[in-house]
Motif scaffolding. Structure first.
Motif, short mmCIF file in Angstrom:
data_model
loop_
_atom_site.label_atom_id
_atom_site.label_comp_id
_atom_site.label_asym_id
_atom_site.label_seq_id
_atom_site.Cartn_x
_atom_site.Cartn_y
_atom_site.Cartn_z
N LYS A 138 62.03 17.00 46.76
CA LYS A 138 60.83 16.45 47.39
C LYS A 138 60.98 16.48 48.91
O LYS A 138 62.08 16.32 49.43
N ILE A 171 57.93 12.30 48.86
CA ILE A 171 57.06 12.28 47.68
C ILE A 171 56.27 13.57 47.52
O ILE A 171 55.52 13.72 46.57
N TYR A 172 56.45 14.52 48.43
CA TYR A 172 55.63 15.73 48.43
C TYR A 172 56.41 16.92 47.91
O TYR A 172 57.55 17.15 48.30
N SER A 173 55.76 17.70 47.04
CA SER A 173 56.40 18.93 46.57
C SER A 173 56.29 20.02 47.63
O SER A 173 57.14 20.91 47.70
N GLN A 216 51.28 18.85 49.47
CA GLN A 216 50.95 18.97 48.06
C GLN A 216 51.66 17.86 47.32
O GLN A 216 52.86 17.64 47.49
N LYS A 217 50.89 17.14 46.50
CA LYS A 217 51.43 16.05 45.68
C LYS A 217 50.69 16.07 44.35
O LYS A 217 49.44 16.10 44.34
N ASP A 218 51.41 16.06 43.26
CA ASP A 218 50.80 16.08 41.93
C ASP A 218 49.82 17.25 41.78
O ASP A 218 48.72 17.10 41.25
N ASN A 219 50.22 18.41 42.29
CA ASN A 219 49.43 19.65 42.21
C ASN A 219 48.10 19.59 42.95
O ASN A 219 47.20 20.39 42.68
N LYS A 220 47.93 18.66 43.86
CA LYS A 220 46.73 18.57 44.69
C LYS A 220 47.14 18.69 46.16
O LYS A 220 48.24 18.31 46.53
N ASP A 222 42.50 21.56 44.77
CA ASP A 222 43.40 22.47 44.05
C ASP A 222 44.08 23.42 45.01
O ASP A 222 45.22 23.82 44.78
#
Length: 181
Positions: free
Chosen positions: A34, A49-51, A64-68, A85
């Protein structure tokens, strides 16, 4: 990690990577897959917390977080909500966004200046945006006002303030003012 001039540990060796500190004293870092930001004291200033997380540019970073996707400011406030998206980089204060298969535009303050209702965004010329809706093309301005009617099978780019339009085998021309020639 980092050590100080005196050899003391300033930032523990627990991060997968730490980029250089930017002009505000913040460094993009990754820990356990992360991404977040640290300050020069090693304190977490943007939580991990971010991908995906970009460098800050003009005070905003794409996340991007939780694919958003969206954009945050340096205080981790979602300047552009993390609901899309896909989201493009900001260009002249606007970013293209996608939800499902629909396109739109947001400004750097998070306001949808073009609702996410278009099937495609084709061009951004002369301050106008080529759009597709219900299999027809036209041009709108950055406030969503139709300049070239969305009724054509094909539109061209603007050159010297003029674009072509096509329906079937018939061609026409429009000025960037929205006036047919």
């Amino acid at each position: 990690g980092f050590i100080g001039d005196d050899g003391s540990v300033v930032i523990e060796v627990v991060y997968d990577f730490i980029e250089r500190f930017d002009n505000k004293g913040m460094a993009l870092s990754e820990r356990d897959g992360k991404k977040g930001y640290l300050n020069k004291k090693g304190e977490v200033v943007i939580p991990f917390i971010y991908s995906e997380l970009s460098q800050f540019e003009k005070g905003l970073a794409r996340v991007q977080k939780d694919n958003k996707w969206g954009f945050i400011n340096r205080k981790n406030h979602a300047q552009i909500p993390v609901i899309y998206d896909k989201i493009a980089d900001l260009n002249k204060g606007h970013a293209g966004v996608i939800i499902g298969r629909k396109f739109g535009f947001v400004n750097r303050n998070g306001k949808e200046v073009l609702p996410v209702i278009y099937d495609d965004i084709k061009y951004f010329d002369d301050g106008l945006i080529g759009v597709k809706k219900d299999d027809k093309y036209g041009y709108i301005d950055t406030l969503g006002k139709i300049k070239v009617p969305i009724q054509f099978d094909e539109i061209g780019r603007f050159y010297d303030g003029i674009c072509y339009v096509k329906n079937g085998k018939k061609f026409g021309f429009y000025r960037n003012s929205g006036k047919a020639i």
